[in-house]
Design a protein around this motif. Structure first.
Motif, mmCIF file in Angstrom:
data_model
loop_
_atom_site.group_PDB
_atom_site.id
_atom_site.type_symbol
_atom_site.label_atom_id
_atom_site.label_comp_id
_atom_site.label_asym_id
_atom_site.label_seq_id
_atom_site.Cartn_x
_atom_site.Cartn_y
_atom_site.Cartn_z
ATOM 1 N N ILE A 52 -29.671 3.209 37.646
ATOM 2 C CA ILE A 52 -30.392 2.374 36.697
ATOM 3 C C ILE A 52 -30.498 3.074 35.345
ATOM 4 O O ILE A 52 -31.247 4.046 35.192
ATOM 5 N N GLY A 63 -31.729 4.063 31.757
ATOM 6 C CA GLY A 63 -32.905 3.941 30.898
ATOM 7 C C GLY A 63 -32.429 4.218 29.486
ATOM 8 O O GLY A 63 -31.262 3.975 29.155
ATOM 9 N N ILE A 64 -33.331 4.728 28.653
ATOM 10 C CA ILE A 64 -32.950 5.064 27.282
ATOM 11 C C ILE A 64 -32.380 6.483 27.268
ATOM 12 O O ILE A 64 -33.132 7.448 27.360
ATOM 13 N N MET A 81 -31.656 6.728 36.242
ATOM 14 C CA MET A 81 -32.361 6.966 37.510
ATOM 15 C C MET A 81 -31.443 6.569 38.657
ATOM 16 O O MET A 81 -30.847 5.490 38.633
ATOM 17 N N LEU A 113 -32.266 -2.452 30.927
ATOM 18 C CA LEU A 113 -33.292 -3.363 31.414
ATOM 19 C C LEU A 113 -34.288 -2.544 32.229
ATOM 20 O O LEU A 113 -33.908 -1.555 32.864
ATOM 21 N N GLY A 114 -35.545 -2.950 32.224
ATOM 22 C CA GLY A 114 -36.523 -2.200 33.004
ATOM 23 C C GLY A 114 -37.905 -2.733 32.766
ATOM 24 O O GLY A 114 -38.057 -3.801 32.161
ATOM 25 N N SER A 115 -38.898 -1.989 33.224
ATOM 26 C CA SER A 115 -40.306 -2.341 33.095
ATOM 27 C C SER A 115 -40.664 -3.479 34.039
ATOM 28 O O SER A 115 -41.272 -3.264 35.064
ATOM 29 N N HIS A 116 -40.294 -4.716 33.678
ATOM 30 C CA HIS A 116 -40.593 -5.870 34.525
ATOM 31 C C HIS A 116 -39.383 -6.798 34.518
ATOM 32 O O HIS A 116 -38.480 -6.621 33.700
ATOM 33 N N PRO A 117 -39.355 -7.806 35.406
ATOM 34 C CA PRO A 117 -38.153 -8.624 35.536
ATOM 35 C C PRO A 117 -37.648 -9.183 34.192
ATOM 36 O O PRO A 117 -38.363 -9.916 33.519
ATOM 37 N N GLY A 118 -36.424 -8.800 33.817
ATOM 38 C CA GLY A 118 -35.769 -9.344 32.641
ATOM 39 C C GLY A 118 -36.079 -8.652 31.334
ATOM 40 O O GLY A 118 -35.555 -9.044 30.295
ATOM 41 N N TYR A 160 -34.859 -3.079 26.897
ATOM 42 C CA TYR A 160 -35.132 -2.017 25.929
ATOM 43 C C TYR A 160 -34.050 -2.070 24.875
ATOM 44 O O TYR A 160 -32.866 -2.127 25.193
ATOM 45 N N SER A 170 -41.522 -8.596 25.813
ATOM 46 C CA SER A 170 -41.918 -8.737 27.208
ATOM 47 C C SER A 170 -41.459 -10.087 27.733
ATOM 48 O O SER A 170 -41.480 -11.094 27.022
ATOM 49 N N ALA A 171 -41.016 -10.092 28.999
ATOM 50 C CA ALA A 171 -40.475 -11.314 29.592
ATOM 51 C C ALA A 171 -41.541 -12.100 30.336
ATOM 52 O O ALA A 171 -41.330 -13.247 30.697
ATOM 53 N N ALA A 214 -31.241 -11.793 35.413
ATOM 54 C CA ALA A 214 -31.660 -11.466 34.045
ATOM 55 C C ALA A 214 -30.693 -12.106 33.043
ATOM 56 O O ALA A 214 -29.486 -12.112 33.238
ATOM 57 N N PHE A 262 -32.420 -4.893 37.087
ATOM 58 C CA PHE A 262 -32.826 -6.103 36.348
ATOM 59 C C PHE A 262 -34.315 -6.048 35.983
ATOM 60 O O PHE A 262 -34.893 -7.040 35.563
ATOM 61 N N GLY A 263 -34.924 -4.887 36.224
ATOM 62 C CA GLY A 263 -36.345 -4.742 35.911
ATOM 63 C C GLY A 263 -37.268 -5.225 37.010
ATOM 64 O O GLY A 263 -38.464 -5.374 36.786
ATOM 65 N N THR A 305 -40.903 -0.870 36.531
ATOM 66 C CA THR A 305 -39.789 -0.057 37.027
ATOM 67 C C THR A 305 -39.453 1.075 36.076
ATOM 68 O O THR A 305 -38.595 1.893 36.371
ATOM 69 N N SER A 306 -40.103 1.108 34.909
ATOM 70 C CA SER A 306 -39.823 2.188 33.969
ATOM 71 C C SER A 306 -41.061 2.500 33.160
ATOM 72 O O SER A 306 -42.013 1.716 33.132
#
Lengths: 220, 323
Positions: free
Chosen positions: A50, A52-53, A57, A133-138, A141, A176-177, A203, B24-25, B260-261
């Motif tokens: 996965i 990231g910036i 990971m 892509l990351g944090s939450h669905p869709g 960054y 944010s999605a 996504a 896909f987050g 996820t991040s």
């Protein structure tokens, strides 16, 4: 070669490992990360790679007994990684800056010593690249933000930030999605569907796609 | 089917989680106490990944539409069906129309109701777990409400009552105080960004679990643990168990619905084998961290699997003796 020229590799418990590339937060480094991700995702025992910036990971199907060979493979993979060119598509996203959702627009202006109008035009100027892509669905960054509007993340993350928020966190920006907790500063909002679990690929955007923010309105 | 008659707090449908959509987050979701969910499924002869109901608060009441076998595992609950009391970590048979009531939860934080065949909601992106942030999975991607009807996969079997030893007894670890949980952690990327005295503070403190703790994360309260110089990381992948230190110096343990991040510095990660203990730690109680090595963390995983293997073997033995 100094230590800071080498990647940093650290554990995330027994379920994942984090590879952080040395060097700048820029597209050439990110392209090498995409390339390393494509390679590492095929290694045995790896569930997902996965990006990231400027980091990667790896999650484990089953945790490896020993980590030395994986670490060696990552280091070698980074040295060999040529930038992966991804020809993405360009999305135009109309943004309403400020207002109730973009409450931190003034804070960013105050922090950077710029006017609200300057912050908006600086934010809307670049062609941003989806780095990861990351944090939450869709959620995407984006790379390419002008460092003049950098603002450190929150001291304490918010429990809930609105869906569609266009935010700044450190030297990064993103949209944010869906609603949820956030440590970033919202400066505006957009209405667009970034994620749908019923789509073939859930996504809407992928690394390598580009986004241009269009100033729909500025609420001061 | 099952009809929800009364619900307190965010009860939800969860299986073991959604593990291959992170790019896909999409976070893992899944049972906060995976050991309890697995054990409940083993008791019923289900696939261990079958979906159950995670119940974080009482009172909770539901009605069985047809005869079905079910089990209650996880937190200790005072539970009753058709006038019968159900002991903890127990399976039994419900008759059509029976009402199951969970009256109180004297110990632990989450109870799991598993049913024969599992809760049969659609699989979305590889899992039946509820993804709250994405509003999908589980039942319509949201917590359960009064009046909800949950389909169950199978109804045929009739089983006899059977109990097993709760995980918190078999896998018990010594702790300093009754309302304190000790969990093992492996140090993470920014551990060295904290000076020796601050690292000691992290290990020696008894961390209070604040009311702002939930399936997203456990926000802890204690002495300020701050890095020597402020650290802003570029956003990178994280997993449940990661302990972040935001600038206020108060740790947050990422849990099953976590992002996820993230970019806050990470001091350590709760090992997978102990994350269920955090999931069963109550608001207002305390947590302590104990450093462990990667090898010992793997050994702890083996110990957890051995416990589940023993349950599986004894359930099989009982079935053989009964038939």
């Amino acid at each position: 070669m100094t230590a800071s020229d080498r990647p940093r590799i650290s554990l995330l418990g027994t379920s994942a490992l984090l590879f952080e590339a040395p060097g700048a937060f820029d597209l050439p480094h990110q392209r090498r990360i995409w390339s390393l991700a494509a390679t590492a995702s095929k290694w045995p025992g790896i569930r997902e790679a996965i990006p990231g910036i400027t980091n990667l990971m790896l999650t484990f199907e089953t945790p490896p007994r020993e980590l030395d060979s994986l670490i060696a493979a990552l280091n070698a993979g980074w040295d060999e990684a040529d930038g992966l060119m991804i020809g993405g598509r360009e999305i135009r996203l109309p943004v309403i800056y400020g207002g109730e959702i973009g409450l931190c627009l003034q804070d960013v202006a105050d922090y950077s010593g710029l006017s609200v109008d300057d912050v908006v035009s600086i934010h809307a100027a670049p062609l941003y690249t989806v780095f990861a892509l990351g944090s939450h669905p869709g959620y995407c960054y984006l790379g390419g933000m002008d460092p003049r509007i950098t603002m450190p993340r929150r001291q304490t993350p918010l429990q809930r930030s609105a869906g569609g928020s266009v935010s700044i966190g450190g030297s990064q920006t993103g949209v944010s999605a869906s609603p949820g907790p956030s440590g970033w500063h919202a400066i505006g909002h957009t209405t667009w569907t970034f994620f749908d679990p019923s789509w073939q690929t859930p996504a809407a955007l992928a690394p390598g796609d580009t986004i241009r923010f269009e100033i729909e309105r500025v609420i001061r | 089917m099952i009809e929800i008659l009364s619900v307190t707090g965010p009860a939800s449908v969860q299986d073991l989680g959604r593990f291959d959509q992170v790019r896909f987050g999409v976070g893992t979701s899944g049972a906060m106490d995976d050991v309890a969910l697995r054990a409940g499924n083993i008791l019923l002869g289900n696939d261990e990944n079958a979906a159950g109901i995670e119940i974080p608060m009482t009172p909770f009441k539901l009605r069985f539409g047809r005869d079905t076998a079910f089990a209650l595992t996880g937190a200790d609950v005072e539970a009753e069906i058709a006038g019968r009391t159900i002991p903890p970590w127990w399976r039994t048979q419900a008759r059509a129309g029976d009402v199951l009531t969970l009256k109180a939860m004297p110990r632990g934080a989450r109870s799991y109701l598993t049913v024969s065949g599992g809760i049969d909601v659609p699989i979305v992106l590889g899992s039946r777990s509820t993804q709250f942030r994405g509003e999908f999975g589980g039942l319509h991607g949201r917590p359960l409400q009064v009046g909800d009807i949950l389909p169950c996969a199978s109804w045929s079997v009739t089983i006899r009552d059977l109990g097993i030893e709760p995980a918190e007894i078999t896998l018990a670890r010594s702790s300093a105080a009754a309302d304190e949980t000790t969990v093992r952690v492996v140090i993470a990327g920014e551990y060295d960004g904290f000076d020796a005295a601050t690292q000691q503070l992290f290990w020696q403190s008894s961390w209070k679990i604040t009311p702002q703790s939930n399936r997203y994360g456990y926000r802890l309260q204690g002495p300020e643990v701050k890095p020597t110089v402020p650290i802003e990381k570029r956003s990178h992948g994280i997993v449940p168990g990661v302990i972040q230190i935001p600038p206020n110096g108060q740790p947050i343990i990422q849990m099953r619905d976590a992002q996820t991040s993230g970019g806050y510095p990470k001091i350590a990660t709760v090992i997978s084998a102990d994350l269920w203990r955090v999931g069963q730690a109550r608001l207002g109680s305390r947590l302590r961290f104990e450093q462990t090595s990667y090898a010992d963390a793997l050994a702890a995983e083996t110990e957890k699997s051995a416990y589940l293997d023993r349950i599986r073997a004894s359930v099989r033995l009982v079935e053989e003796c009964l038939t």
